[in-house]
Scaffold this motif. Structure first.
Motif, PDB file in Angstrom:
ATOM      1  N   LEU A   4       0.838  -1.206   0.000  1.00 55.18           N
ATOM      2  CA  LEU A   4       0.000   0.000   0.000  1.00 55.18           C
ATOM      3  C   LEU A   4       0.872   1.255   0.000  1.00 55.18           C
ATOM      4  CD1 LEU A   4      -2.640  -1.204   2.618  1.00 55.18           C
ATOM      5  CD2 LEU A   4      -3.069  -0.811   0.190  1.00 55.18           C
ATOM      6  N   LEU A  16       2.277   1.709  -3.383  1.00 54.88           N
ATOM      7  CA  LEU A  16       1.207   2.104  -4.304  1.00 54.88           C
ATOM      8  C   LEU A  16       0.875   3.587  -4.108  1.00 54.88           C
ATOM      9  CD1 LEU A  16      -0.839   1.107  -6.441  1.00 54.88           C
ATOM     10  CD2 LEU A  16      -2.371   0.493  -4.577  1.00 54.88           C
ATOM     11  N   LEU A  54      -9.946   4.561  -6.986  1.00 53.31           N
ATOM     12  CA  LEU A  54      -8.839   3.741  -6.478  1.00 53.31           C
ATOM     13  C   LEU A  54      -8.135   4.447  -5.314  1.00 53.31           C
ATOM     14  CD1 LEU A  54      -8.087   0.948  -7.420  1.00 53.31           C
ATOM     15  CD2 LEU A  54      -6.256   1.923  -8.810  1.00 53.31           C
ATOM     16  N   LYS A  82     -10.141   3.991  -2.197  1.00 54.61           N
ATOM     17  CA  LYS A  82      -9.978   2.594  -1.767  1.00 54.61           C
ATOM     18  C   LYS A  82      -8.632   2.419  -1.051  1.00 54.61           C
ATOM     19  CE  LYS A  82      -9.522  -1.877  -4.210  1.00 54.61           C
ATOM     20  NZ  LYS A  82     -10.159  -2.953  -3.486  1.00 54.61           N
ATOM     21  N   LEU A  83      -7.596   3.058  -1.613  1.00 52.58           N
ATOM     22  CA  LEU A  83      -6.253   2.961  -1.028  1.00 52.58           C
ATOM     23  C   LEU A  83      -6.221   3.594   0.363  1.00 52.58           C
ATOM     24  CD1 LEU A  83      -3.136   2.409  -1.346  1.00 52.58           C
ATOM     25  CD2 LEU A  83      -2.972   4.690  -2.319  1.00 52.58           C
ATOM     26  N   ASP A 122      -7.926   1.449   2.826  1.00 52.65           N
ATOM     27  CA  ASP A 122      -7.183   0.215   3.087  1.00 52.65           C
ATOM     28  C   ASP A 122      -5.975   0.474   3.981  1.00 52.65           C
ATOM     29  OD1 ASP A 122      -6.079  -2.345   2.941  1.00 52.65           O
ATOM     30  OD2 ASP A 122      -6.739  -2.635   0.882  1.00 52.65           O
TER      31      ASP A 122
END
Lengths: 314, 89, 390
Positions: free
Chosen positions: B26, B29, B40, B43-44, B47
């Motif tokens: 993560l 990313l 996205l 979502k990241l 998370d």
């Protein structure tokens, strides 16, 4: 150890198996007489039993004289009038038009599509036959739905064969009854027990290898020279040596075409053979509901159709 | 200073290793994902928060379960090969 | 015994799927032992091919159930295509995350490089961006003399590449302190083995993975010279206590024993369990089955990015076992364990188009290695027990 010599008398010798003999033929070539005589001499010296494979036309008299005077079995297309041990029927149309002879084995070559559409013709004529080998010429194209349909048809065949058996008659149908009488692998054995001599005077693993223009594996003059010959033996086939679909053709030509290795069967060949094996088991149990039948034969229940899944999961 | 203070089971190790790997994934990313990629990115962010909580939760739970030794300004480390727990201070 | 350094475990060894992108078939070097016979500057992977390969693989999660994945990049020289690699890795990270793919929790990017442009900005930026997920191996063959014997630049002057690689070693070791190097031994390299391994250890590379090439290159007496070099290396490592902080894969404790036909029958090589993709979008069971790796045989293509993997073509690999492909002499061999083979070389050297014929070109070299290995461990344990007795 080699036991059989298949002699293709012509480029147009009938196919009795998965391959098409009409593929890749450049000319209608007969095996030269001298080659034929040498082939018979070779077979005698090597103690091989001869199987002549005939074309769909009349052979010159010299050829017929040699064939009829040689102890051998004859495979011929049903469209000819040869007195053969094995008659090859190409498709259902031909099956409907031939007169069935007793004491002759028949080979029915058919596509899966025709088989699925016309299989009832087989149940209709089955009582007339003493032995029928069904050869599905496009096993490699079987999909999941085809496997399901094939199982249903074999179960129908099993009911039909059960009734015949209970009536006191016998019938041999390769895809259903062969497994009942085998207690070990009895496969095609090309390259291991059987070798083919083509019209060009060269040895091939089987006729399919000749028509597919694969490399020859020797000639009459120098004998057999099969490289990696052990790979045609059951012990060197990791999937097959553990398998109990004893009736499977274990076709080394299909193996080579579909997996690139002569000792490794494709998924399609394995699944088709296991559907047949299981149908044999169903037939056995169905008959035993009524009479004591082949008490020493046992076909265990298994949870897979492709033995590859067992190896993969190990 | 590094002191061996305990050991966890293979299963417990696997749990923290997965969280450790996910947290690294993560973080890397996050270096390439921008807010332009709205869905996205959200979502990241979500998370990262959840994984951090689970990560810390594992250490709290294990420390309590095994009664691990603590030190002021120290932290615990795990050797993923041996499942050994160290106190670094 | 903690007195002896152990080799590092392979990351997720045995449970990781290895997926290799052959990003280019070009390389700055023309190493004399290189098995890639078909290297060229034309076949470079396009982004379109790479993306389609990734999309195929990640959308077939049920066919790739391995717990972890190693995304491997090779060439030629992979770092010649650092821009493409960077784009691939970014896309992989985003897609694995977006799809909730189980590999997002367990992946690595792996590289085997000649190290020549390790220091360049693009490569360094890539390393910093992905530092927690990288495994990078730089190939250096040993001393300048040994390295430059084989690892030479393309062109007519055959200039050695040692100086250009060795200057990048400190940076590499700083970024990846536990790195190992892979050394390949061919016939001409034998006289330099000892000094080369020692040199690598002196450079700070504490794990030297070294093996003889599988090809049939060995000359008469090579095994005796090889054994002598290994004995000298064993003496040097033990006498100078190098075993405490270094390992050399030639000396592996449990090799040289007989193998059981039933319980030790597994295949050595992982071909078929891996997947390689080339610039044309073809899939291979391992890179060694791509055409540029093969001398005498046709490529073994198992599918492509458009039609997917033909599983029938994988069956021979996944059913391969040791005994079925081995000669009786190999099956009966009293020192069989540790004797390796490469499925691609087996295929390339076979009498027919098969992976079921094991090449035995390496036999006498394995026997020499086992004798030296026995010597190493007996001498080392003897020394340690004497030390303990003091």
């Amino acid at each position: 150890m080699m036991k059989y010599l298949v002699i293709l008398l012509s480029d147009q010798s009938t196919s009795f198996c998965y391959y098409n003999s009409s593929d890749n033929i450049e000319e209608n070539k007969l095996m030269p007489l001298e080659t034929l005589r040498n082939a018979i001499k070779y077979a005698f010296m090597e103690d091989l039993f001869i199987q002549f494979v005939l074309p769909p036309f009349s052979l010159p008299k010299e050829y017929e004289d040699i064939i009829t005077s040689t102890k051998a079995s004859i495979i011929a297309p049903s469209s000819t009038s040869y007195k053969a041990d094995v008659m090859v029927v190409d498709g259902f149309l031909e099956l409907n038009n031939i007169e069935i002879l007793k004491d002759v084995s028949y080979v029915l070559r058919t596509s899966k599509k025709d088989f699925f559409e016309h299989y009832e013709e087989i149940t209709r004529r089955i009582v007339e036959l003493s032995r029928l080998n069904i050869v599905l010429t496009d096993i490699e194209d079987f999909k999941e739905d085809d496997f399901i349909l094939y199982k249903q048809i074999l179960d129908e065949f099993a009911c039909c064969v059960k009734d015949i058996t209970l009536s006191g008659e016998t019938i041999q149908l390769n895809i259903l009854t062969d497994r009942l009488v085998e207690n070990e692998m009895n496969n095609c054995n090309a390259g291991c027990k059987t070798i083919t001599l083509a019209p060009d005077g060269q040895f091939y693993i089987c006729p399919a290898f000749y028509y597919a223009k694969e490399q020859p594996v020797g000639n009459l003059e120098n004998g057999l020279m099969i490289k990696n010959s052990h790979l045609y033996k059951l012990e060197y086939a990791p999937l097959c040596r553990e398998c109990d679909a004893y009736q499977c053709k274990r076709c080394v030509y299909l193996n080579k075409r579909l997996t690139r290795e002569v000792n490794t069967p494709s998924k399609e060949q394995c699944v088709v053979s296991h559907i047949e094996r299981n149908a044999s088991s169903f037939l056995l149990l169905s008959i035993r509901e009524h009479i004591i039948f082949m008490p020493k034969t046992e076909i265990k229940e298994i949870s897979y159709l492709d033995p590859f899944d067992n190896i993969k999961n190990k | 200073m590094k002191k061996l203070i305990g050991k966890v089971t293979e299963e417990e190790k696997k749990e923290i290793q997965t969280l450790f790997e996910r947290r690294n994934g993560l973080n890397e990313l996050a270096k390439i994902l921008t807010a332009d990629n709205e869905l996205l990115y959200e979502k990241l962010v979500k998370d990262i928060g959840e994984t951090s909580l689970k990560f810390q939760g594992w250490w709290d739970r294990m420390a309590k379960q095994y009664n691990w030794e603590r030190a002021e300004n120290g932290n615990w480390e795990i050797d993923f090969e041996s499942c050994d727990i160290y106190l670094v201070y | 015994m903690d007195l002896i350094k152990k080799s590092l475990e392979e990351w997720q060894g045995g449970i990781a799927k290895s997926i290799t992108f052959i990003v280019t078939k070009d390389c700055q070097l023309a190493c004399k032992y290189c098995y890639l016979v078909g290297k060229n500057a034309k076949e470079r992977m396009s982004w379109d091919v790479a993306k389609k390969a990734i999309d195929y693989i990640l959308s077939h999660e049920d066919e790739f159930k391995e717990e972890s994945v190693v995304w491997d990049f090779i060439g030629g020289e992979p770092f010649l295509e650092i821009d493409l690699i960077d784009k691939i890795c970014d896309y992989l990270k985003m897609e694995m995350f977006r799809l909730n793919h189980h590999w997002f929790n367990s992946y690595r990017f792996s590289f085997s490089t000649n190290g020549l442009n390790y220091h360049c900005e693009e490569v360094q930026n890539f390393i910093k961006k992905n530092i927690n997920h990288l495994s990078i191996g730089i190939t250096i063959d040993g001393t300048k003399q040994k390295h430059d014997l084989n690892r030479v630049y393309k062109g007519n002057d055959e200039r050695g590449s040692y100086d250009d690689v060795v200057r990048n070693i400190p940076l590499w070791l700083e970024q990846f302190p536990n790195s190992s190097t892979k050394v390949t031994i061919s016939s001409d390299d034998i006289p330099y083995i000892k000094e080369s391994v020692v040199h690598l250890m002196d450079l700070g590379i504490h794990e030297v993975n070294i093996n003889c090439v599988f090809e049939d290159v060995w000359k008469e007496n090579d095994d005796k010279l090889f054994e002598q070099q290994l004995l000298e290396l064993a003496d040097h490592i033990i006498d100078n206590d190098l075993y405490k902080e270094n390992t050399c894969s030639f000396f592996t404790e449990f090799i040289g024993k007989p193998l059981d036909k039933e319980t030790d029958n597994q295949n050595w090589c992982g071909a078929g369990k891996m997947l390689s993709i080339d610039a044309a979008g073809n899939f291979y069971p391992c890179t060694r089955f791509a055409q540029y790796s093969l001398r005498d045989k046709d490529a073994w293509i198992i599918g492509n990015i458009h039609t997917g993997i033909n599983k029938n073509l994988l069956r021979p690999f996944l059913t391969l076992d040791r005994c079925t492909q081995s000669t009786q002499e190999c099956i009966d061999c009293e020192i069989a364990s540790g004797c390796a083979w490469c499925q691609g070389e087996n295929y390339d050297a076979a009498d027919t188009s098969t992976v079921y014929q094991r090449s035995t070109a390496i036999c006498k070299m394995h026997k020499a290695r086992v004798r030296a290995n026995n010597y190493y461990w007996n001498k080392l344990y003897n020394k340690l027990s004497n030390l303990n007795a003091l």
